[in-house]
Design a protein around this motif. Sequence first.
Motif, short mmCIF file in Angstrom:
data_model
loop_
_atom_site.label_atom_id
_atom_site.label_comp_id
_atom_site.label_asym_id
_atom_site.label_seq_id
_atom_site.Cartn_x
_atom_site.Cartn_y
_atom_site.Cartn_z
N ASN A 1 -0.65 -9.12 -5.17
CA ASN A 1 -0.31 -10.26 -6.02
C ASN A 1 -0.85 -11.52 -5.37
O ASN A 1 -0.63 -11.74 -4.16
N ARG B 1 -3.07 3.93 -3.08
CA ARG B 1 -2.88 2.87 -4.07
C ARG B 1 -2.61 1.54 -3.37
O ARG B 1 -1.99 1.49 -2.30
N ARG C 1 0.84 -1.20 0.00
CA ARG C 1 0.00 0.00 0.00
C ARG C 1 0.88 1.24 0.00
O ARG C 1 1.83 1.35 0.77
N ARG D 1 -2.33 -10.10 -10.68
CA ARG D 1 -1.80 -8.90 -10.03
C ARG D 1 -2.87 -7.83 -10.11
O ARG D 1 -3.42 -7.56 -11.17
N TYR D 2 -3.16 -7.23 -8.95
CA TYR D 2 -4.15 -6.16 -8.89
C TYR D 2 -3.45 -4.86 -8.53
O TYR D 2 -2.73 -4.79 -7.53
N ASP D 3 -3.66 -3.85 -9.32
CA ASP D 3 -3.11 -2.52 -9.05
C ASP D 3 -4.31 -1.58 -9.01
O ASP D 3 -4.80 -1.12 -10.04
N ARG D 4 -4.81 -1.33 -7.81
CA ARG D 4 -6.09 -0.64 -7.65
C ARG D 4 -5.99 0.47 -6.61
O ARG D 4 -5.01 0.62 -5.89
N ARG E 1 -1.43 -2.54 -4.27
CA ARG E 1 -1.00 -3.57 -5.22
C ARG E 1 -1.04 -4.91 -4.49
O ARG E 1 -0.43 -5.08 -3.44
#
Length: 745
Positions: free
Chosen positions: A321, A317, A313, A337-340, A319
């Motif tokens: 995995n 943001r 974090r 992979r999440y980039d949220r 991220r």
Amino acid sequence: MERRLAAVLAFDMVGYSRLMGADEEVTLAAHRRHRRVLFAPRATQYRGRIIKFTGDGALMEFASVVDSLCFSVEIQLALRDENEGVPEESQFRYRIGINIGDIIPEDGDIFGDGVNVAARLQEIADPGGICLSGAAYHQVRSKLDLTFEHRPQRRLKNIAEPVQIYSVRLDEKAERLSTPPPPAASTEPLPPRRRGLAFRMSAVLLLAAAAGLAWWQPWTRFMPSAPFERIAYPLPDRPSVAVLPFINVSGDKEQDHLAEGLTDDLITDLSKVSGLFVIARHSVLAIRETAATIQDVATELGVHYVLEGTLQRSADRLRINVKLIDALSGLSLWAERYDRQYRDLFAVQDDVIGKIISALEIRLSQGERDRLARIPTDNLEAYDYYMRAEQEGFFYSDVDTYRRTLSYYQQAIDLDPNFANAHAGIARVAVDVWRNDYNFLWSAAVARKIAYDAAGEALRLDPSNARAHTVLALLQLVDGRAAEARNSARQAVGAQPNDAEAVGSLALILAQTGSRAEAVREMERALRLDPTPAPSFQLLAGIVFYLAHDNERAIPLIEAARDALPKAEPAREYLSAAYMHDGNRTVASAERANLLKLFPDSNLTYYSYLYDYWREDDLAYHLDGLRHAGLPQWPFGFEGKATDQLREADLRRLVDNKTWKGRHKNGTEFFQYFDKAGNTAYRSANTNITGLVEIEDDRICELFAGYFRNRSVCGFVYRNTSPDEPGAQYVHVTPQALTFFSIEQ
């Protein structure tokens, strides 16, 4: 059974989870390259056989220990050269363990202590180092000009005998053994077991089609046809999953609770799916300390699949995995992979759950779909406080931990009054306080009301909240409503069939309402879901087995809880009785003595009041064990003489508009006033309460609202003949106290 002598080698990447968290793609690429460029060609060169890959490592067999050690030296020297000039935290290094011993080949795999010792040696090798057993060392010491260093003999996990250990120094002698690198493998060799298994699976599918088989369980596609011999528990008959604790790679310890909370929520949501078998949180936390590889996790917890991931974090943001691994084959079934934005956390959780269910081809009921679709709260700040509360581990805790936990839950509710899980958390603390008579937080009446109100509010907001149903069941049990308690406990398990807490509470309620055999089965199921339980859960399990008169299983569990929670009085109490029923009077007496050190007022009459909701035969069994262990009938072992006991007429004169002044056996001074209408007021340095009093059967019976679960407590008064309190006229003995007093004029 075929056996043969072989050199066994195990290797595994150092810090694999950390490296994956830092950069998953680079780590995977490096590991694949090492397999293709280093391991596979060197294995061919030294006549080694790759038995199987285990995610970030492998198990290999060599006909000669010399060949296995030459292979290892070549690998470690090549990796050392590759890492030269690279920062240590970014280096790719491996540990290697070598043993020679008897192995059992089966279905393309190998088993036996020869394999297990190699795996354990790999775990204790230095990063970039090689460890040999004493047996392997004696085979190579005169054949290879290497520098060997003797390490202290030690016991290895799950290995019966201590092992002599040697390490290899990668010095000039080792470098003289190096040979030119063979050409890289064009394709990575598939372990023989996998090729054979693929062939067998094809045959099975053809036969199934010919027989008109209408369905196929996808989770069996990589399972060996023979049992997995090193696994600690038989695999369940449905897909089994362990969610490893997500690793916080933010570099900010303040985000640890977020990673832990994400782990907990994924476990909780997966636990709602009846088609899955999900290991409880505490056991996966415990395994983190001992398991070196994904294979270790699977074998020690008895699961087929492992979910692992990282969380990072930065401001708003996030991220994440995530990877779902078939631990038996070492293959990744799904990775993402999440980039949220941080606000999308719940959407990420939903997607992960959905992908797992899809990968394992689980069919959900409509009720399960509804439960999984429920978002716990729209307020992420409230969710943050809730996660902090959940990480406190508050059962059988000190007062500060309880208060901190309650504060976090309450702050979550203040931010979102509709947060059902936070209400259920408060209910769970309150019912513990009430059931165990912990008056240091709330009086019994207040704790009972808070528990009922909070559980009721949680169920109003979320009718399927498992923890709230469990709290309601415990309240109903102590209130003497056995049928309702059983029904509520079953509803909790129905809502969350993989929740060890819910299943364990059902077992307790079944045990205390006469269904001992079913209680044992449910507790066995709970312990399979949580094979490395927390001390408080070990105590609960031990009590269930004790109530089922199975002291052989009860005693080790309660002993483990006692050792972890040395101030937990119930552990000493139940051990005293259990040892006595088991025929061990010496240990029973010792545990009784320890109980009296922790709780000097402890006595049989107190427990007869505390457990007045138990079935008559269960209570008699428990009190009989405690009595024969030497626990006194009254506090401090007081025994009054019949000739000194005051009868009804004298007692009435003592409570007719009179004031008692005296002190407790523990030294606390007090005043107590009685009026003519049956009211009383008690005051000491720490307590100021009012209640009701009446005389019945030559006893004074008192009821103080909110104390001792609102029970009326009766005791006797004797003329004082004790030389320890020469100034007091009388002695008042109750299940809770022994006091000496005189009438104030």
